[in-house]
Structures are given as structure tokens and as C-alpha cells.
Design a protein around this motif. Sequence first.
Motif, PDB file in Angstrom:
ATOM      1  N   PRO A 494       3.500  -0.482  59.306  1.00  0.00           N
ATOM      2  CA  PRO A 494       4.878  -0.061  59.803  1.00  0.00           C
ATOM      3  C   PRO A 494       5.779  -1.195  59.171  1.00  0.00           C
ATOM      4  CG  PRO A 494       3.194  -1.283  61.011  1.00  0.00           C
ATOM      5  CD  PRO A 494       2.324  -1.301  59.845  1.00  0.00           C
ATOM      6  N   THR A 495       5.594  -2.346  58.200  1.00  0.00           N
ATOM      7  CA  THR A 495       6.042  -3.784  57.524  1.00  0.00           C
ATOM      8  C   THR A 495       7.647  -3.163  57.291  1.00  0.00           C
ATOM      9  OG1 THR A 495       4.720  -4.357  56.997  1.00  0.00           O
ATOM     10  CG2 THR A 495       5.210  -5.289  58.729  1.00  0.00           C
ATOM     11  N   ALA A 496       8.289  -3.920  56.171  1.00  0.00           N
ATOM     12  CA  ALA A 496       8.648  -3.812  54.720  1.00  0.00           C
ATOM     13  C   ALA A 496       7.730  -4.950  53.630  1.00  0.00           C
ATOM     14  CB  ALA A 496       9.867  -4.124  54.826  1.00  0.00           C
ATOM     15  N   ASN A 497       6.474  -3.215  53.262  1.00  0.00           N
ATOM     16  CA  ASN A 497       6.302  -4.024  51.759  1.00  0.00           C
ATOM     17  C   ASN A 497       6.640  -3.675  50.574  1.00  0.00           C
ATOM     18  OD1 ASN A 497       3.063  -4.465  51.472  1.00  0.00           O
ATOM     19  ND2 ASN A 497       3.030  -2.065  50.887  1.00  0.00           N
ATOM     20  N   THR A 498       5.904  -4.601  49.846  1.00  0.00           N
ATOM     21  CA  THR A 498       6.314  -4.623  48.318  1.00  0.00           C
ATOM     22  C   THR A 498       5.402  -4.643  47.723  1.00  0.00           C
ATOM     23  OG1 THR A 498       6.385  -6.885  48.040  1.00  0.00           O
ATOM     24  CG2 THR A 498       8.566  -6.637  49.062  1.00  0.00           C
ATOM     25  N   MET A 499       4.442  -4.337  47.326  1.00  0.00           N
ATOM     26  CA  MET A 499       3.142  -4.306  46.667  1.00  0.00           C
ATOM     27  C   MET A 499       2.291  -3.005  47.195  1.00  0.00           C
ATOM     28  SD  MET A 499       0.448  -5.918  48.690  1.00  0.00           S
ATOM     29  CE  MET A 499       0.269  -5.445  50.595  1.00  0.00           C
ATOM     30  N   ASN A 500       1.289  -2.567  46.206  1.00  0.00           N
ATOM     31  CA  ASN A 500       0.202  -1.336  46.436  1.00  0.00           C
ATOM     32  C   ASN A 500      -0.377  -1.632  48.040  1.00  0.00           C
ATOM     33  OD1 ASN A 500       0.394  -3.519  44.238  1.00  0.00           O
ATOM     34  ND2 ASN A 500      -0.014  -1.713  42.417  1.00  0.00           N
ATOM     35  N   PRO A 501      -0.259  -0.248  48.842  1.00  0.00           N
ATOM     36  CA  PRO A 501      -0.913  -0.696  49.913  1.00  0.00           C
ATOM     37  C   PRO A 501      -2.151   0.152  50.116  1.00  0.00           C
ATOM     38  CG  PRO A 501       0.382   1.235  49.384  1.00  0.00           C
ATOM     39  CD  PRO A 501       0.678   0.635  48.368  1.00  0.00           C
ATOM     40  N   THR A 502      -3.008   0.275  49.395  1.00  0.00           N
ATOM     41  CA  THR A 502      -4.214   1.566  49.556  1.00  0.00           C
ATOM     42  C   THR A 502      -4.876   0.323  50.065  1.00  0.00           C
ATOM     43  OG1 THR A 502      -4.024   2.211  47.652  1.00  0.00           O
ATOM     44  CG2 THR A 502      -5.797   2.653  49.059  1.00  0.00           C
TER      45      THR A 502
END
Length: 529
Positions: A494-502
Motif C-alpha cells: 500500500p506504500t510508495a515503494n521505489t524498489m523490487n517488491p517481491t
Amino acid sequence: MSGTPTVAIVGSGPIGSAYARLLLEAFPGARVVMFEAGPQVTERPGQSVRNIVDPDEKARARERSQGPQAGEFRASLGIPAGAVVEGMFTARQGTHLLDFGGEGSAHAASFPAAAAATNVGGQGAHWTCAIPRPAFTEKLGFIPDDEWEDLISTAEGLLHKQSAAFSDSPVGAAIRELLSREFGDELPEGYGVSTLPVAGDPQPDGTMRWAGADTVLGPLLDEGTDTAARFELRDLTLVRRIEHDGAHVRGLVVEDLRTREQTFVEADAVVVAADAFRSPQLLFASGIRPAALGRYLTEHHVVISTVALDGDRMAELVSDDELRSELARRAKNPTDPVAAVNRIPFSEPDHPYSAQIMYAETPPFPLPIDHPAAGNRWGYVNMGYGVRKVPRVEDGATFSDDELDYRGLPNFTIDYALDADEEREIDEATARLRRAGSALGTFIAEPRLLPFGSSLHFMGTMRTGTDPATSVADPYSRVWGFDNLVVGGNALIPTANTMNPTLTSVAIAVRGARRLADQLSAVHSVPHA
Ligand code: FAD
């Protein structure tokens, strides 16, 4: 109630696989049936195709993963003949565009590079295997720190994290040194230039065996184990509908794509981990339509460039002998050219970006033979910055009741736009990329913003949260209002994420699987491990 519950899982990527493993290991009586719309493309189910050494075999595994863009293999995958326009631009190898331009394609003009993989192992059979941890506001605020530490460490174990992959590469170390000289003073303690953690197992000859869903499934794939006996994976089986009464799920309607036969499969719980567009699509198709479904779409935008490493600067830091032995080692696996992975992580307030810096001996595109950087002995660096997108309800997929896609499921249109702050952060990241490239060598591809959707990291469309008005799933990944319907994948972030999410998504799945195992063991009066 007593007995052995059956859990049905939709999707065989890393997240569905994490649920399968954790539930079967936690709950001795449970059975798991996993449904995958795509074919098995590797000998061991869900293996990374990067591990296939034979180039023809690798190309075939990738093409068979490309669903409607699978060329001559389409018919064998149960895809209608009309569903593609020949000669269309295809997505990254192993994936297919959502908006591929043919009949039944999604509409994604504002998010044109969005793609998916349809095969056992999902995108996890094609991924780069970078698994950094989220930091600062990228983390989920409602999970206490000590629990998060346990969840993320468990996720790292499932993915076989290597924090120091290629750390013995002298060229990789020299790249870190040059970038630290450029940026070191501006980055906070603990968030400087470092190696990028990856998922896989280093081999004695210096190559990597990259992790895939097979790594996560682990013993479930080993004949003779107790968990393998309770696990069933059905490939080329499309889940068409979740059957439910509005609060409780009874099972799934599945279609065998080889025979076109549809059957109902009863289940005590259902986990939907079918990616960030096709999971909400399946919920919508099943009449499960919370307000946030498909909305709050984010990705991290990608600014990217390629640089030929500067010989003089590298020679200051790496001896000729070191370079020779590095090249000799890498030559053992010529079809996997990545030789070192570094990063500059996200930190707040001054560095809200994630940089990924991949050293390879060959550029990602052919250079003309007379190009000054052709055949550069020191190799090349492909690097990019991930730039954040704030979740907003306006961005996302709108599903249709009137138009079907090539699989006969509700088609969708993606709307996606940036605001001025997001544009500014992209400009700032581009300026940083220029500095990073200049510190390392000469640009052979200038810094540029990739089309939206290019990250392949789509988040937010089934976000987990504490407010049912703005999320699809509760803090334990259960769809609000349902007691036995769980969702998983990057869509939950749910966040503003800048990197690889797995890695983050596997950690969220660990929390969901533990809660589901508790719940099933209470209902079925069977203690769990
Ligand atoms: P997926 O892996 O997408 O699997 C979902 C599966 O569900 C698919 O196989 C699909 O066919 C199946 N499915 C869909 N609908 C149905 C249905 N109705 N019935 C049955 N099955 C269905 N992430 C990182 O963190 N680090 C990286 O370095 C990285 N690099 C990447 C590089 C590439 C080239 C690609 C393609 C991806 C990369 N990713 C990376 C993204 C990563 O692969 C995904 O985050 C991860 O695979 C998501 O796992 P998942 O299980 O949620 O979904």
C-alpha cells in the motif's frame, strides 16, 4: 469440525508458492491444490529460466510463457487464434504485454509497457532476483517492527537470500568505490553504496543458480516428502470464478485449457495470487468488488542508462590478473552475463530513490563494430533509478461487465498519471543517474525514462490496510468481509515503494499464511506445527 482442509491457490508464482509451503508445513493435515493458467516450462516446476544453459531451450521456455504473445505455441496454451496481432512489439522475454493490441487485449495507453508472465512460476521464472528490503516509509506502518523483522527474515529464507552475491568480483568492488566517491558524503549511515541482495544459490564454479518458485516450494517438489504428498500443481488450468455466498468461499470453477472442460473444486480456503491485474480481475469476475479493487495502482518509475566502464579509472582499482580471472570465471555461463549487482538504497528525506547497478560483460543491445565502446574490455554497466509514485485512487484498472478479454474474463482499462512532485523526482533521479554514469565511464545509452509499466512491479491494486474503504484486504491479507478468502502479491503493497517488491510481498504472505493456518487449525480442531 475435524478432518483435513483443502486450500486452493490461484497462481504458481513466488507468492502462491510461499502460501503453499507455509500452509503445508504449518498444518500437518492440510492439502494444497495450486492452479496455474500457464504451462510448465522447466523440468523442475517453477525454476528460473535463467538457469537453463542451452540458448534454444531457454528461448523456448520464455516464448511459452508469453501467453497471447507466445507465437507458434499459442494454440497449445489454449489461447484463441484471433487473440493477437502478428508482428506486435513484445514485452521483456518471458512476458506478454497486457495491451498487446490484438483482440481481447487490455487497454493501457497510459501504462503501455505493463506485462505479465503466464507459466508455472509466473514472473518468478524470469525475474532478476533482486531482493532488497523496504526502508523508511516504504514499509507497512501497521506491522510492528519486531514482527516485521521476523516476517522479512522468513521471506529471505524462503527465497534463499544472498546478501553478498558477487561480492568477490573485483570489478563490482571498483564500481562501488567509484560510486561511493561520487555520492558517499550525501548518503546517511547504513544507506550507502552496497551490494544488492539477490535470491539464489552460488555454485562452486562462481555462477549463480537463480531462485524461482521452485526454491520457495522447496520440499513440496521433492518426491517422497510428506508435504509433496499433500501438494498438487495443475498447470494449464485457468481459474474462471470464485464461488461464494458473499462472506464465505466454497471453491473455484476451473477450466482445463487442454480439454476445455470446466469443473468445480471445493476448498476450505482460497488464496488468490495471480498478479496485480489478474487477481483483481478474478475477484471482479466473481462479483467481489470492494471499492479499492484495482485502484491505487503504483509502480516505481524507471530511469535507465548504459555505460561503458572507463579503462583508466578501473585499472587504478583492478589489476590485469584480477580482470582476467573474473572474465574466465564468467565465461563458464555465457548465457547469463550479469556479473555483479550493486545498489544505492532508498533513504529519507534526501534520497527517495533506489539505484540498481548491474555489471555485465556485454551491453544489453548490440553495438556497431566501429562504435568506440564496442568490445570494451572492462565491460558495461546497466543502471537505473526507481522513483516512487504516491498511491491515489484515480490510478488503476477499471473492469468491464460488457467487454471480455482474450480469456473470456472481464476486460480492463488502466488509467495512470503523475503529479508535479512525481515529475520533479523523476527529473532529480535522472540528474543523479547522469552523475553516476559520469563517475563510471562513458554513456552508450543516455539516461531516459522508460514507458510507464516497464518496472513490471505493479502494486496497490489489492492493497492491504486497516480501513476497508481504502483497502481490499485486512492486515492479514483476508479480503474484507470474507473469512476464508486471502489475496497475495505485489498488489497488496500500500506504500510508495521505489524498489523490487517481491521480498516485501513474500513477507506479507508469511503473515497471511500464519494467520490462515491458525484459523484453519481452530476450525478443523487440528493443532498446527
Ligand atoms: P506472478 O509471479 O506474476 O505469478 C502469478 C501467476 O498467476 C502467473 O503465472 C499467472 O499465469 C497465474 N494466473 C493469473 N491468472 C490466473 C488464473 N485466473 N488462473 C490460474 N492462474 C492464473 N521482482 C523483484 O523483487 N526483484 C527483481 O529483480 C525482479 N525482476 C524482474 C524481472 C523480470 C524480467 C520480471 C518479469 C519480473 C521481475 N520481478 C522482480 C517481479 C517478480 O517476478 C514478481 O514480483 C513476482 O513474480 C510476483 O509473484 P506473484 O506470485 O505475486 O505473481
